[in-house]
Design a protein around this motif. Sequence first.
Motif, PDB file in Angstrom:
ATOM      1  N   GLU A   5       0.834  -1.207   0.000  1.00  0.00           N
ATOM      2  CA  GLU A   5       0.000   0.000   0.000  1.00  0.00           C
ATOM      3  C   GLU A   5       0.869   1.258   0.000  1.00  0.00           C
ATOM      4  O   GLU A   5       0.590   2.218  -0.724  1.00  0.00           O
ATOM      5  N   LYS A   6       1.929   1.233   0.796  1.00  0.00           N
ATOM      6  CA  LYS A   6       2.848   2.371   0.860  1.00  0.00           C
ATOM      7  C   LYS A   6       3.534   2.582  -0.487  1.00  0.00           C
ATOM      8  O   LYS A   6       3.631   3.701  -0.987  1.00  0.00           O
ATOM      9  N   LYS A   9       1.103   4.050  -2.964  1.00  0.00           N
ATOM     10  CA  LYS A   9       0.900   5.486  -2.716  1.00  0.00           C
ATOM     11  C   LYS A   9       2.075   6.295  -3.257  1.00  0.00           C
ATOM     12  O   LYS A   9       1.885   7.345  -3.872  1.00  0.00           O
ATOM     13  N   LYS A  14      -1.878   7.802  -4.635  1.00  0.00           N
ATOM     14  CA  LYS A  14      -3.252   7.469  -4.309  1.00  0.00           C
ATOM     15  C   LYS A  14      -3.266   6.485  -3.149  1.00  0.00           C
ATOM     16  O   LYS A  14      -2.508   5.527  -3.135  1.00  0.00           O
ATOM     17  N   ASN A  15      -4.127   6.737  -2.170  1.00  0.00           N
ATOM     18  CA  ASN A  15      -4.295   5.807  -1.058  1.00  0.00           C
ATOM     19  C   ASN A  15      -5.248   4.695  -1.473  1.00  0.00           C
ATOM     20  O   ASN A  15      -6.325   4.963  -2.007  1.00  0.00           O
ATOM     21  N   THR A  17      -6.622   0.480  -0.257  1.00  0.00           N
ATOM     22  CA  THR A  17      -6.594  -0.614   0.695  1.00  0.00           C
ATOM     23  C   THR A  17      -6.486  -1.902  -0.111  1.00  0.00           C
ATOM     24  O   THR A  17      -7.369  -2.212  -0.912  1.00  0.00           O
TER      25      THR A  17
END
Length: 68
Positions: A5-6, A9, A14-15, A17
């Motif tokens: 996820e990191k 981003k 973009k964040n 899940t």
Amino acid sequence: MRDLEKSYKESYHKNVTIKKAVTMTAKLTEITDSGELSASREITVVKIENNWYIFGKVIEKFDLSQKG
């Protein structure tokens, strides 16, 4: 999955899940008049919402310069 996820981003700003992640082997084969060239690489696929996506650069990892 937090590291993925990191990385997502950082790459795409973009964040997201990531619900699931899987490492799989992909094989790319090219058949030409002079023979067959192939290469296999491990790739990561991630599930974001209800869709699966290839994570990271994939095509750049394949080297079809040797016969397989």
